[in-house]
Design a protein around this motif. Sequence first.
Motif, short mmCIF file in Angstrom:
data_model
loop_
_atom_site.label_atom_id
_atom_site.label_comp_id
_atom_site.label_asym_id
_atom_site.label_seq_id
_atom_site.Cartn_x
_atom_site.Cartn_y
_atom_site.Cartn_z
N ILE A 6 1.00 -0.61 0.05
CA ILE A 6 0.04 0.44 0.41
C ILE A 6 0.67 1.63 -0.26
CG2 ILE A 6 -1.71 1.64 1.24
CD1 ILE A 6 -2.61 -1.39 2.78
N SER A 7 2.08 1.09 0.86
CA SER A 7 2.94 2.34 1.21
C SER A 7 3.85 2.50 1.12
CB SER A 7 2.44 3.76 1.54
OG SER A 7 2.31 2.86 2.99
N GLU A 8 5.79 2.61 0.70
CA GLU A 8 6.32 2.63 0.92
C GLU A 8 6.65 2.37 2.50
OE1 GLU A 8 9.14 2.94 -2.10
OE2 GLU A 8 9.54 1.79 -0.96
N SER A 9 7.43 1.91 3.46
CA SER A 9 7.38 2.00 4.40
C SER A 9 8.36 2.51 5.37
CB SER A 9 8.11 0.07 5.50
OG SER A 9 9.29 0.09 5.43
N ASP A 10 7.96 3.50 5.64
CA ASP A 10 9.14 5.39 6.16
C ASP A 10 9.55 4.87 7.69
OD1 ASP A 10 10.51 6.76 6.34
OD2 ASP A 10 9.36 8.55 5.44
N SER A 11 10.42 4.58 7.65
CA SER A 11 10.84 3.09 8.93
C SER A 11 11.46 4.89 9.79
CB SER A 11 12.05 2.37 9.86
OG SER A 11 12.66 2.60 8.72
N LYS A 12 11.76 5.91 9.20
CA LYS A 12 12.56 7.06 9.54
C LYS A 12 11.37 8.05 10.72
CE LYS A 12 16.76 8.11 7.72
NZ LYS A 12 17.46 8.66 6.10
N ASN A 13 9.97 8.21 9.68
CA ASN A 13 8.98 9.12 10.31
C ASN A 13 8.97 8.46 11.04
OD1 ASN A 13 10.07 11.40 8.76
ND2 ASN A 13 9.05 10.76 6.76
N ASN A 14 8.85 6.92 11.38
CA ASN A 14 7.19 6.16 12.49
C ASN A 14 8.63 6.17 12.97
OD1 ASN A 14 5.66 5.79 10.74
ND2 ASN A 14 6.44 4.16 9.45
N LYS A 15 9.67 6.55 13.60
CA LYS A 15 10.51 6.34 15.51
C LYS A 15 9.04 6.82 15.82
CE LYS A 15 14.72 7.06 14.03
NZ LYS A 15 15.81 7.81 14.39
N ARG A 16 9.59 5.47 17.26
CA ARG A 16 8.96 6.61 18.54
C ARG A 16 9.21 7.24 18.72
NH1 ARG A 16 9.49 -0.25 20.48
NH2 ARG A 16 6.89 -1.41 19.44
N LYS A 17 8.40 7.38 19.95
CA LYS A 17 8.55 9.00 20.81
C LYS A 17 8.66 8.91 21.65
CE LYS A 17 7.11 12.18 17.23
NZ LYS A 17 5.14 12.53 16.89
N THR A 18 9.88 9.70 22.69
CA THR A 18 10.31 9.02 24.06
C THR A 18 9.84 9.67 24.64
OG1 THR A 18 12.05 8.14 23.63
CG2 THR A 18 10.49 6.12 23.71
N ILE A 19 10.22 10.16 26.38
CA ILE A 19 11.23 10.88 27.10
C ILE A 19 11.16 10.36 28.21
CG2 ILE A 19 9.35 13.22 26.69
CD1 ILE A 19 7.45 12.31 28.39
N GLY A 20 12.19 11.09 28.61
CA GLY A 20 13.14 10.80 30.25
C GLY A 20 13.06 11.87 30.81
N ILE A 21 11.78 10.71 32.54
CA ILE A 21 11.53 12.34 33.22
C ILE A 21 12.25 12.20 34.92
CG2 ILE A 21 9.61 12.24 34.58
CD1 ILE A 21 7.65 11.49 32.54
N ASP A 22 13.17 12.96 34.89
CA ASP A 22 13.58 13.32 35.96
C ASP A 22 12.30 13.74 37.80
OD1 ASP A 22 14.63 13.75 38.62
OD2 ASP A 22 16.45 14.92 38.08
#
Length: 606
Positions: A6-22
């Motif tokens: 269906i579409s080109e897989s675009d792993s770059k744009n599909n990066k998981r967003k994560t955070i670090g919390i202190d």
Amino acid sequence: MSLIQISESDSKNNKRKTIGIDLGTTNSLVAYIKNGKPEILEISNGKYMMPSIVSFNSSGDMVIGELALLNQYKDPLNTISSVKRLIGKDLSELNNYHCKLTNKNNLLEIHTDYGVFNPIQISSEILSTLKNIAKKTLGSNIFGAVITVPAYFDDSQRQATRDAANIAGINVLRLLNEPTAAAIAYGIEKNYEGLYAIYDLGGGTFDLSILRLSKGIFEVIATKGNTSLGGNDFDMNIVNNILQEYSIKEISITSKHEMLMLAKIARETLSKKDCFKFQFNINNIHIDKIIDNEWLENISQNLIKSTINYLKIALQESNLTIKDIKDIVMVGGATRMPIIYNNVKSFFSKSPLIDIDPDKVVALGAALQADLLSGNNNDQKWLLLDVSPLTLGIEVFGGLVEQIIPRNSKIPTFRSQEFTTFRDGQTSIEIHIVQGERELVENCRSLAKFKLDIPPMPAGIPRITVKFQIDADGILDVIAIEKFTKKECHISVKPSYGLSKKDISNILKDSIENKEMDLQKKSIVEAKNNLNKLIFSLSDKVLLENDLTQKQEIDKYIIFAKDILENSSSLEIIQDITKKLSNLAKNIFVSNFHNSIKNLNNNNID
Ligand SMILES: Nc1ncnc2c1ncn2[C@@H]1O[C@H](COP(=O)(O)OP(=O)(O)OP(=O)(O)O)[C@@H](O)[C@H]1O
Ligand SMILES: [Mg+2]
């Protein structure tokens, strides 16, 4: 039918967003990875630290952070601060909290005019605010967060922190020890290698860790600390000393709270200026005192010495000396106090590192760890190592322990071993996972049991691979697979659950004290296992034996051997009958072999 792309897989744009919390006692920070580098997110108006405070505005609505900090002056009794000191704790463990605390169903409650709250709820409000700040920059779909906790947090404090995050709708990728997070920030950002001491003095907790950084590996050598030692305690010392000097014995909770806040301002000012004019009115007494760092150092000796003591103990326990430590990393706002910096410097005869802002370093390290756990960067080659404190293994025939992961193995780790069945036609095998240093299962701690069903096969034919894997959180995953049928079963356990440091040292002490006796028992069980195997194989041969005298001879020995198996625990007797039986088995084999040759020759003649 073939699949259509269906579409080109675009792993770059599909990066998981994560955070670090202190999630700090005094201030909390949130960081993320921007263009491969960790960065602190702005909370508001150029500020990157959010006060970990919850309060209420005039309409009774909950306010969090900077707004709540303002309320601390106006309405201290309805302002909940330093909740990290309360989380996961029991009422009996606490004193000196400015709001009324009670216990309900084993859960601590904080009383305000606007309602009763438990520490988990309050922490979850703080976490939720940080998550929403992150969403503004990163968008709504944040995959997960690494949240830092003091290395000395116990199981219930950690669980309560996790609960708070879950209530805030945060997927906790890992709880990371604060000093380790700091080491990660230095290790990754500055490429430092060697032995490092991380000295973290925050608002409410002191954490000390020794870590070895080498080639992208972070190995925790020692952790020490105190969950009730931080900047707040220095403030308390200042207040108590001034009250004593002015002979003030009675003080309202509100005045004490206001005085503590002034003490904090004084202490922070003394990091930049030589002196501070402490002025306060109480019970018609006017306090007017000029304080300087020398005075502060004098009245804080107990606290400073206590942190240096933790350093000494950590070095001693790791068999290290001051000279082995390459550098000291300063973490936490309270390390900005010259009296702390100078004392640590003179203990090590070396200037501690403050290259990375001590306020930000923990959150930056947490963001790096979160990014690693997101699975976005498979090329990242750094690891966090801890050790598993006790040996893990499984029960084998005769109640013996087969050790699979020896104690002090670096985690994460993976080991596997192959096993087989003992009896013909066995249709299931039980995998009993045990922990401990003793040879016999009965003296070890049972962690879990599960059954693997297998098709009936002759003894020794099935090949069962048992894989033990401990992840970086210390969770043990055990998988058992039967090679021919590919049937598999698995289970996860937390080996350290419910074990205190004292329990671990008792287990080790027991194993040393009982070593000789254990080895003796092990030899007897092993000898009995050998004899048992021999009885099984000879019993089969009896059925095939045509020679009646031979048959009777074998039967006689088998009955005798069975009796010894059941009633004797003398290694000599067991070994003796095993020898006799095995000679008998050999003779039968040789005579059967000759008979077969003879028959073969006769057949040829025919
Ligand atoms: N310039 C300064 N001089 C002295 N003390 C300071 C300074 N700046 C901050 N502090 C102190 O640092 C403490 C807060 O440190 P920090 O923000 O690192 O703690 P935290 O991370 O919230 O707490 P913890 O790590 O104990 O959970 C407070 O006690 C504060 O008074
Ligand atoms: Mg901190």
